[in-house]
Design a protein around this motif. Structure first.
Motif, PDB file in Angstrom:
ATOM      1  N   LEU A 113       0.823  -1.204   0.000  1.00 52.52           N
ATOM      2  CA  LEU A 113       0.000   0.000   0.000  1.00 52.52           C
ATOM      3  C   LEU A 113       0.857   1.255   0.000  1.00 52.52           C
ATOM      4  N   ALA A 114       1.916   1.268   0.791  1.00 51.32           N
ATOM      5  CA  ALA A 114       2.817   2.424   0.822  1.00 51.32           C
ATOM      6  C   ALA A 114       3.507   2.607  -0.526  1.00 51.32           C
ATOM      7  N   ALA A 115       3.913   1.515  -1.163  1.00 47.97           N
ATOM      8  CA  ALA A 115       4.559   1.610  -2.480  1.00 47.97           C
ATOM      9  C   ALA A 115       3.587   2.145  -3.525  1.00 47.97           C
ATOM     10  N   CYS A 116       2.341   1.700  -3.469  1.00 51.72           N
ATOM     11  CA  CYS A 116       1.330   2.205  -4.413  1.00 51.72           C
ATOM     12  C   CYS A 116       1.125   3.707  -4.248  1.00 51.72           C
ATOM     13  N   TYR A 117       1.057   4.163  -3.004  1.00 53.22           N
ATOM     14  CA  TYR A 117       0.912   5.593  -2.763  1.00 53.22           C
ATOM     15  C   TYR A 117       2.155   6.360  -3.199  1.00 53.22           C
ATOM     16  N   PHE A 118       3.324   5.797  -2.979  1.00 56.30           N
ATOM     17  CA  PHE A 118       4.560   6.489  -3.328  1.00 56.30           C
ATOM     18  C   PHE A 118       4.684   6.686  -4.842  1.00 56.30           C
ATOM     19  N   PHE A 119       4.307   5.663  -5.617  1.00 52.38           N
ATOM     20  CA  PHE A 119       4.450   5.735  -7.068  1.00 52.38           C
ATOM     21  C   PHE A 119       3.198   6.239  -7.780  1.00 52.38           C
ATOM     22  N   ALA A 120       2.164   6.622  -7.040  1.00 55.35           N
ATOM     23  CA  ALA A 120       0.911   7.082  -7.645  1.00 55.35           C
ATOM     24  C   ALA A 120       1.082   8.324  -8.527  1.00 55.35           C
ATOM     25  N   PRO A 121       1.818   9.363  -8.117  1.00 59.10           N
ATOM     26  CA  PRO A 121       1.936  10.530  -9.007  1.00 59.10           C
ATOM     27  C   PRO A 121       2.589  10.196 -10.347  1.00 59.10           C
ATOM     28  N   LEU A 122       3.621   9.370 -10.322  1.00 59.78           N
ATOM     29  CA  LEU A 122       4.276   8.990 -11.568  1.00 59.78           C
ATOM     30  C   LEU A 122       3.352   8.131 -12.429  1.00 59.78           C
ATOM     31  N   GLY A 123       2.668   7.204 -11.815  1.00 60.94           N
ATOM     32  CA  GLY A 123       1.715   6.362 -12.552  1.00 60.94           C
ATOM     33  C   GLY A 123       0.581   7.169 -13.152  1.00 60.94           C
TER      34      GLY A 123
ATOM     35  N   ALA B  50       3.300  15.931  -3.893  1.00 63.25           N
ATOM     36  CA  ALA B  50       3.862  15.807  -2.549  1.00 63.25           C
ATOM     37  C   ALA B  50       2.954  15.054  -1.585  1.00 63.25           C
ATOM     38  N   ILE B  51       1.664  15.131  -1.772  1.00 66.85           N
ATOM     39  CA  ILE B  51       0.739  14.525  -0.810  1.00 66.85           C
ATOM     40  C   ILE B  51       0.870  13.005  -0.798  1.00 66.85           C
ATOM     41  N   TYR B  52       0.972  12.389  -1.958  1.00 68.52           N
ATOM     42  CA  TYR B  52       1.045  10.928  -2.017  1.00 68.52           C
ATOM     43  C   TYR B  52       2.301  10.353  -1.358  1.00 68.52           C
TER      44      TYR B  52
END
Length: 67
Positions: free
Chosen positions: A11-21, A55-57
């Motif tokens: 879940l943390a990885a999904c949030y971290f890479f969400a802006p790029l995705g 920045a939020i993600y």
């Protein structure tokens, strides 16, 4: 806790890479190059809007991971 449960890490990885995705998917759907999409995005948005997008993600990802 030294070892985190794998759902928290995913879940943390999904949030971290969400802006790029989101940027890659948006550029693909708009049928423009990724560089052109970022150029357009940075020309039209204010600094506060860009912070909300990028920045939020990662902050949320860090918060989730640190639970």
């Amino acid at each position: 806790m030294l070892i985190r449960p794998w759902p928290i890490v995913i879940l943390a990885a999904c949030y971290f890479f969400a802006p790029l995705g989101n940027a890659i998917l948006s550029a693909f759907l708009m049928e423009v190059g990724l560089g052109s999409y970022f150029k357009l995005l940075f020309e039209q948005k204010s600094l506060l809007e860009l912070m909300a997008i990028f920045a939020i993600y990662p902050i949320a990802a860090y918060s989730i991971y640190s639970i």
